[in-house]
Scaffold this motif. Structure first.
Motif, PDB file in Angstrom:
ATOM      1  N   VAL A   1     -13.347  37.630 -17.416  1.00 30.16           N
ATOM      2  CA  VAL A   1     -14.462  37.925 -16.502  1.00 30.16           C
ATOM      3  C   VAL A   1     -14.304  39.326 -15.918  1.00 30.16           C
ATOM      4  N   ALA A   2     -13.110  39.643 -15.433  1.00 28.45           N
ATOM      5  CA  ALA A   2     -12.888  40.957 -14.810  1.00 28.45           C
ATOM      6  C   ALA A   2     -13.056  42.094 -15.817  1.00 28.45           C
ATOM      7  N   THR A   3     -12.716  41.850 -17.060  1.00 29.86           N
ATOM      8  CA  THR A   3     -12.855  42.884 -18.093  1.00 29.86           C
ATOM      9  C   THR A   3     -14.312  43.079 -18.498  1.00 29.86           C
ATOM     10  N   MET A   4     -15.082  42.004 -18.524  1.00 30.68           N
ATOM     11  CA  MET A   4     -16.464  42.090 -18.987  1.00 30.68           C
ATOM     12  C   MET A   4     -17.454  42.516 -17.903  1.00 30.68           C
ATOM     13  N   LEU A   5     -17.148  42.243 -16.638  1.00 29.46           N
ATOM     14  CA  LEU A   5     -18.090  42.545 -15.554  1.00 29.46           C
ATOM     15  C   LEU A   5     -18.567  44.000 -15.500  1.00 29.46           C
ATOM     16  N   PRO A   6     -17.706  44.995 -15.714  1.00 27.94           N
ATOM     17  CA  PRO A   6     -18.199  46.382 -15.638  1.00 27.94           C
ATOM     18  C   PRO A   6     -19.274  46.721 -16.667  1.00 27.94           C
ATOM     19  N   PHE A   7     -19.368  45.938 -17.726  1.00 25.86           N
ATOM     20  CA  PHE A   7     -20.382  46.222 -18.738  1.00 25.86           C
ATOM     21  C   PHE A   7     -21.786  45.834 -18.287  1.00 25.86           C
ATOM     22  N   VAL A   8     -21.893  44.906 -17.333  1.00 28.62           N
ATOM     23  CA  VAL A   8     -23.211  44.470 -16.867  1.00 28.62           C
ATOM     24  C   VAL A   8     -23.993  45.645 -16.263  1.00 28.62           C
ATOM     25  N   PRO A   9     -23.448  46.374 -15.265  1.00 28.56           N
ATOM     26  CA  PRO A   9     -24.202  47.520 -14.741  1.00 28.56           C
ATOM     27  C   PRO A   9     -24.329  48.661 -15.754  1.00 28.56           C
ATOM     28  N   LEU A  10     -23.392  48.750 -16.685  1.00 33.15           N
ATOM     29  CA  LEU A  10     -23.459  49.790 -17.705  1.00 33.15           C
ATOM     30  C   LEU A  10     -24.716  49.622 -18.558  1.00 33.15           C
ATOM     31  N   PHE A  11     -24.972  48.405 -18.999  1.00 35.54           N
ATOM     32  CA  PHE A  11     -26.161  48.169 -19.816  1.00 35.54           C
ATOM     33  C   PHE A  11     -27.430  48.299 -18.976  1.00 35.54           C
TER      34      PHE A  11
ATOM     35  N   ILE B   1     -29.304  43.466 -25.804  1.00 34.94           N
ATOM     36  CA  ILE B   1     -28.373  42.717 -26.663  1.00 34.94           C
ATOM     37  C   ILE B   1     -26.961  42.777 -26.070  1.00 34.94           C
ATOM     38  N   GLY B   2     -26.554  43.955 -25.636  1.00 34.52           N
ATOM     39  CA  GLY B   2     -25.237  44.095 -25.016  1.00 34.52           C
ATOM     40  C   GLY B   2     -25.113  43.285 -23.739  1.00 34.52           C
ATOM     41  N   LEU B   3     -26.164  43.304 -22.930  1.00 32.80           N
ATOM     42  CA  LEU B   3     -26.169  42.540 -21.687  1.00 32.80           C
ATOM     43  C   LEU B   3     -26.091  41.041 -21.968  1.00 32.80           C
ATOM     44  N   ALA B   4     -26.873  40.571 -22.918  1.00 32.98           N
ATOM     45  CA  ALA B   4     -26.851  39.146 -23.272  1.00 32.98           C
ATOM     46  C   ALA B   4     -25.485  38.736 -23.825  1.00 32.98           C
ATOM     47  N   THR B   5     -24.891  39.588 -24.649  1.00 24.85           N
ATOM     48  CA  THR B   5     -23.576  39.294 -25.203  1.00 24.85           C
ATOM     49  C   THR B   5     -22.529  39.240 -24.101  1.00 24.85           C
TER      50      THR B   5
ATOM     51  N   LEU C   1     -22.981  38.687 -20.802  1.00 23.50           N
ATOM     52  CA  LEU C   1     -23.186  37.503 -19.962  1.00 23.50           C
ATOM     53  C   LEU C   1     -22.828  36.231 -20.724  1.00 23.50           C
ATOM     54  N   GLY C   2     -23.058  36.248 -22.030  1.00 23.08           N
ATOM     55  CA  GLY C   2     -22.672  35.109 -22.866  1.00 23.08           C
ATOM     56  C   GLY C   2     -21.168  34.954 -22.974  1.00 23.08           C
ATOM     57  N   ALA C   3     -20.432  36.033 -22.814  1.00 28.27           N
ATOM     58  CA  ALA C   3     -18.968  35.956 -22.821  1.00 28.27           C
ATOM     59  C   ALA C   3     -18.432  35.547 -21.450  1.00 28.27           C
ATOM     60  N   ILE C   4     -19.131  35.904 -20.397  1.00 28.37           N
ATOM     61  CA  ILE C   4     -18.676  35.592 -19.036  1.00 28.37           C
ATOM     62  C   ILE C   4     -18.967  34.137 -18.676  1.00 28.37           C
ATOM     63  N   ALA C   5     -20.155  33.658 -18.969  1.00 24.72           N
ATOM     64  CA  ALA C   5     -20.591  32.327 -18.515  1.00 24.72           C
ATOM     65  C   ALA C   5     -19.643  31.189 -18.909  1.00 24.72           C
ATOM     66  N   PRO C   6     -19.167  31.121 -20.148  1.00 24.64           N
ATOM     67  CA  PRO C   6     -18.292  29.998 -20.509  1.00 24.64           C
ATOM     68  C   PRO C   6     -16.947  30.005 -19.768  1.00 24.64           C
ATOM     69  N   ARG C   7     -16.580  31.147 -19.195  1.00 21.43           N
ATOM     70  CA  ARG C   7     -15.299  31.217 -18.468  1.00 21.43           C
ATOM     71  C   ARG C   7     -15.327  30.344 -17.219  1.00 21.43           C
ATOM     72  N   PHE C   8     -16.529  30.012 -16.754  1.00 22.96           N
ATOM     73  CA  PHE C   8     -16.654  29.185 -15.562  1.00 22.96           C
ATOM     74  C   PHE C   8     -16.864  27.708 -15.896  1.00 22.96           C
TER      75      PHE C   8
ATOM     76  N   LEU D   1      -9.180  39.763  -7.382  1.00 17.12           N
ATOM     77  CA  LEU D   1      -8.789  40.901  -8.225  1.00 17.12           C
ATOM     78  C   LEU D   1      -9.748  42.076  -8.046  1.00 17.12           C
ATOM     79  N   LEU D   2     -11.049  41.793  -8.043  1.00 19.06           N
ATOM     80  CA  LEU D   2     -12.034  42.863  -7.896  1.00 19.06           C
ATOM     81  C   LEU D   2     -11.990  43.491  -6.502  1.00 19.06           C
ATOM     82  N   LEU D   3     -11.786  42.673  -5.475  1.00 16.87           N
ATOM     83  CA  LEU D   3     -11.679  43.209  -4.113  1.00 16.87           C
ATOM     84  C   LEU D   3     -10.419  44.055  -3.944  1.00 16.87           C
ATOM     85  N   ALA D   4      -9.340  43.646  -4.575  1.00 18.56           N
ATOM     86  CA  ALA D   4      -8.106  44.447  -4.516  1.00 18.56           C
ATOM     87  C   ALA D   4      -8.330  45.809  -5.180  1.00 18.56           C
TER      88      ALA D   4
END
Length: 131
Positions: free
Chosen positions: A27-37, A68-72, A74-81, A104-107
């Motif tokens: 999740v922490a690795t994939m989150l920065p890609f959301v605002p990027l896309f 497509i990048g955004l969907a991919t 979010l599709g990688a993040i969602a199953p982590r929960f 982790l993100l707040l730190a």
């Protein structure tokens, strides 16, 4: 070989802790890609800058690729929960992943803002931006 109940419990706890760490890092690795896309979509609407090389197909291509990048992502993040099927307390498992990811993100944000504040203090003392 017979294993004691406490040995089996410890093994399950270790596995559960490992799972939380792996899920948190995904999740922490994939989150920065959301605002990027999102930024790619927004910036593609701006007027071209002189000397800028445009992507073939123009804005529609950028928007489609960013979606497509955004969907991919979010599709990688969602199953982590989604907790594992054998999880005894699924709500706690989800809270662990979400809570540890947030921590982790707040730190990381705290380190960034502390460094930024330090750089501003040094800049004020020196009388200008560092060279």
């Amino acid at each position: 070989m017979l294993r004691s109940r406490s040995s089996v419990r410890r093994e399950h706890q270790s596995e559960a802790a490992y799972t939380v760490v792996v899920e948190m890092m995904v999740v922490a690795t994939m989150l920065p890609f959301v605002p990027l896309f999102g930024a790619a979509i927004k910036l593609s609407a701006d007027a071209p800058v002189p000397g800028e090389v445009r992507i073939p197909g123009g804005r529609p291509t950028v928007v489609v690729m960013a979606l497509i990048g955004l969907a991919t992502t979010l599709g990688a993040i969602a199953p982590r929960f989604v907790p594992p099927a054998d999880e005894e307390r699924p709500a706690i498992a989800v809270l662990k992943v979400a809570g540890m990811t947030t921590t982790l993100l707040l730190a990381g944000a705290a380190v960034y803002f502390a460094g930024s504040a330090r750089a501003q203090r040094l800049e004020r003392r020196a009388g200008g931006p560092p060279q």
